[in-house]
Write an enzyme that holds these catalytic residues in place. Structure first.
Site, PDB file in Angstrom:
ATOM      1  N   TYR A 117       0.838  -1.213   0.000  1.00 42.57           N
ATOM      2  CA  TYR A 117       0.000   0.000   0.000  1.00 42.57           C
ATOM      3  C   TYR A 117       0.873   1.262   0.000  1.00 42.57           C
ATOM      4  O   TYR A 117       0.640   2.194  -0.780  1.00 42.57           O
ATOM      5  CB  TYR A 117      -0.900  -0.040   1.239  1.00 42.57           C
ATOM      6  CG  TYR A 117      -1.931   1.067   1.318  1.00 42.57           C
ATOM      7  CD1 TYR A 117      -3.093   1.033   0.544  1.00 42.57           C
ATOM      8  CD2 TYR A 117      -1.746   2.140   2.184  1.00 42.57           C
ATOM      9  CE1 TYR A 117      -4.043   2.043   0.635  1.00 42.57           C
ATOM     10  CE2 TYR A 117      -2.698   3.152   2.283  1.00 42.57           C
ATOM     11  CZ  TYR A 117      -3.840   3.098   1.505  1.00 42.57           C
ATOM     12  OH  TYR A 117      -4.781   4.097   1.592  1.00 42.57           O
ATOM     13  N   LYS A 142       1.057   4.142  -2.944  1.00 42.15           N
ATOM     14  CA  LYS A 142       0.708   5.548  -2.711  1.00 42.15           C
ATOM     15  C   LYS A 142       1.920   6.461  -2.936  1.00 42.15           C
ATOM     16  O   LYS A 142       1.768   7.596  -3.401  1.00 42.15           O
ATOM     17  CB  LYS A 142       0.131   5.728  -1.299  1.00 42.15           C
ATOM     18  CG  LYS A 142      -1.192   4.976  -1.077  1.00 42.15           C
ATOM     19  CD  LYS A 142      -2.304   5.481  -1.984  1.00 42.15           C
ATOM     20  CE  LYS A 142      -3.657   4.865  -1.654  1.00 42.15           C
ATOM     21  NZ  LYS A 142      -4.733   5.373  -2.513  1.00 42.15           N
TER      22      LYS A 142
HETATM   23  P1  NAI Z   1     -13.417   2.048   0.652  1.00 46.17           P
HETATM   24  O1  NAI Z   1     -12.894   0.677   0.714  1.00 46.17           O
HETATM   25  O2  NAI Z   1     -14.571   2.440   1.516  1.00 46.17           O
HETATM   26  O3  NAI Z   1     -13.811   2.443  -0.854  1.00 46.17           O
HETATM   27  C1  NAI Z   1     -13.004   2.103  -1.946  1.00 46.17           C
HETATM   28  C2  NAI Z   1     -13.888   1.953  -3.178  1.00 46.17           C
HETATM   29  O4  NAI Z   1     -13.048   1.542  -4.273  1.00 46.17           O
HETATM   30  C3  NAI Z   1     -14.959   0.877  -2.993  1.00 46.17           C
HETATM   31  O5  NAI Z   1     -16.211   1.338  -3.427  1.00 46.17           O
HETATM   32  C4  NAI Z   1     -14.451  -0.269  -3.851  1.00 46.17           C
HETATM   33  O6  NAI Z   1     -15.473  -1.118  -4.369  1.00 46.17           O
HETATM   34  C5  NAI Z   1     -13.721   0.483  -4.952  1.00 46.17           C
HETATM   35  N1  NAI Z   1     -12.762  -0.369  -5.659  1.00 46.17           N
HETATM   36  C6  NAI Z   1     -11.939  -1.309  -5.127  1.00 46.17           C
HETATM   37  N2  NAI Z   1     -11.261  -1.929  -6.094  1.00 46.17           N
HETATM   38  C7  NAI Z   1     -11.643  -1.365  -7.266  1.00 46.17           C
HETATM   39  C8  NAI Z   1     -11.284  -1.586  -8.626  1.00 46.17           C
HETATM   40  N3  NAI Z   1     -10.394  -2.530  -8.974  1.00 46.17           N
HETATM   41  N4  NAI Z   1     -11.871  -0.824  -9.587  1.00 46.17           N
HETATM   42  C9  NAI Z   1     -12.801   0.113  -9.249  1.00 46.17           C
HETATM   43  N5  NAI Z   1     -13.179   0.361  -7.983  1.00 46.17           N
HETATM   44  C10 NAI Z   1     -12.605  -0.372  -6.998  1.00 46.17           C
HETATM   45  O7  NAI Z   1     -12.158   2.982   0.932  1.00 46.17           O
HETATM   46  P2  NAI Z   1     -12.036   4.542   1.256  1.00 46.17           P
HETATM   47  O8  NAI Z   1     -11.577   4.657   2.648  1.00 46.17           O
HETATM   48  O9  NAI Z   1     -13.218   5.282   0.806  1.00 46.17           O
HETATM   49  O10 NAI Z   1     -10.766   4.893   0.336  1.00 46.17           O
HETATM   50  C11 NAI Z   1     -10.841   5.662  -0.840  1.00 46.17           C
HETATM   51  C12 NAI Z   1      -9.434   6.071  -1.230  1.00 46.17           C
HETATM   52  O11 NAI Z   1      -8.856   6.849  -0.166  1.00 46.17           O
HETATM   53  C13 NAI Z   1      -8.478   4.901  -1.445  1.00 46.17           C
HETATM   54  O12 NAI Z   1      -7.614   5.184  -2.528  1.00 46.17           O
HETATM   55  C14 NAI Z   1      -7.708   4.837  -0.160  1.00 46.17           C
HETATM   56  O13 NAI Z   1      -6.438   4.247  -0.317  1.00 46.17           O
HETATM   57  C15 NAI Z   1      -7.600   6.305   0.191  1.00 46.17           C
HETATM   58  N6  NAI Z   1      -7.327   6.567   1.581  1.00 46.17           N
HETATM   59  C16 NAI Z   1      -8.211   6.176   2.563  1.00 46.17           C
HETATM   60  C17 NAI Z   1      -7.912   6.417   3.888  1.00 46.17           C
HETATM   61  C18 NAI Z   1      -8.818   6.029   4.999  1.00 46.17           C
HETATM   62  O14 NAI Z   1      -8.411   6.202   6.164  1.00 46.17           O
HETATM   63  N7  NAI Z   1     -10.025   5.559   4.776  1.00 46.17           N
HETATM   64  C19 NAI Z   1      -6.647   7.067   4.275  1.00 46.17           C
HETATM   65  C20 NAI Z   1      -5.791   7.420   3.172  1.00 46.17           C
HETATM   66  C21 NAI Z   1      -6.145   7.169   1.881  1.00 46.17           C
END
Ligand code: NAI
Length: 246
Positions: free
Chosen positions: A154, A158
């Site tokens: 990860y 990033k």
């Molecule tokens: P989440 O797991 O709630 O949402 C991620 C979304 O991406 C989901 O709807 C999932 O179905 C979709 N997804 C997964 N694989 C996919 C693919 N191959 N093609 C298309 N869509 C796909 O995660 P969250 O927390 O909303 O994260 C969103 C972004 O923010 C990510 O890039 C994550 O790394 C980043 N992020 C999140 C943090 C957190 O604390 N929640 C912190 C830092 C970054």
């Protein structure tokens, strides 16, 4: 409305931060194309966007597959004629200590989090260059800046996304396209729901502002980065982490 008549693509928008960003952009007047691998949840987000009076296109796309990304961009162009904003948000975790990390988990995380952003950036940039206008925001993470035990895949994805941000910002700057990254800290979503209570308490001690962030905190920063208020900012990585990394 700051984004009236603009069109935005948001990846991974079925839930969490991506959904919040899609709704925030729609609320400011943009029409939205959203993709994810979860069709049922996409349908729900579509109805919320349409309830705001905006148009919405949904596509079931695995961002790691370049052909599907190109297809979605073409369908968005057919429907909306232009693409002003791209938010590369789709991301996954497959945590394990390095010694135990499976090759497939390394590949999966790098493919979704890094190659996915490359696929979409490449697919939209010809259109944005023709328009001489575009705003690209990559959702990175503070883990890409500071590293984290158990998250080598990860963190590498990033950190790579930050490199992609800076390189594409340099390539596209004279074409009227701004490319920036947002580096969230710990934000309350399904991704962080996986943390144990012990991990959560340890994490909170590291956050000067004393709480986990909310998807809205990330969406507010994205709104700034796609607005004219940030027109002289490109190649930047802006943290939204309650002061965790300074
Ligand atoms: P989440 O797991 O709630 O949402 C991620 C979304 O991406 C989901 O709807 C999932 O179905 C979709 N997804 C997964 N694989 C996919 C693919 N191959 N093609 C298309 N869509 C796909 O995660 P969250 O927390 O909303 O994260 C969103 C972004 O923010 C990510 O890039 C994550 O790394 C980043 N992020 C999140 C943090 C957190 O604390 N929640 C912190 C830092 C970054």
């Amino acid at each position: 409305m700051k984004l009236k008549d603009k069109t935005a693509i948001v990846t991974g928008a079925a839930r969490g931060i991506g959904k919040e960003i899609a709704l925030a952009l729609a609320n400011e007047g943009a029409n939205i194309a959203i993709c994810d691998i979860d069709k049922a949840a996409l349908e729900q987000v579509k109805s919320e966007i349409e309830a705001l009076g905006r148009k919405c296109l949904i596509a079931v796309v695995d961002v790691g597959k370049s052909g599907s990304c190109e297809d979605m961009v073409n369908k968005s162009l057919d429907k909306f004629s232009r693409i002003d904003i791209l938010i590369n948000n789709a991301g996954i975790t497959r945590d394990a200590l390095l010694m135990r990390m499976k090759e497939e988990d390394w590949d999966a995380v790098l493919t979704v989090n890094l190659k996915g952003a490359f696929n979409f950036t490449k697919a939209v940039c010809r259109t944005m260059i023709k328009q001489r206008y575009g705003k690209i925001v990559n959702i990175a993470s503070i883990i890409g800046i500071m590293g984290n035990a158990g998250q080598a895949n990860y963190a590498a994805s990033k950190a790579g996304l930050i490199g992609l941000t800076k390189s594409s910002a340099k390539e596209l700057a004279l074409r009227g396209i701004n490319v920036n990254a947002v580096a969230p800290g710990f934000i309350q979503t399904l991704m962080t729901d996986k943390l144990t209570d012990e991990q959560r308490v340890a994490m909170l001690k590291l956050i000067p502002l004393g709480s986990l962030g909310k998807p809205k905190n990330v969406a507010d920063l994205v709104l700034f980065l796609v607005s004219d208020a940030s027109s002289y900012i490109t190649g930047e990585v802006i943290k939204v982490d309650g002061g965790m990394v300074m």
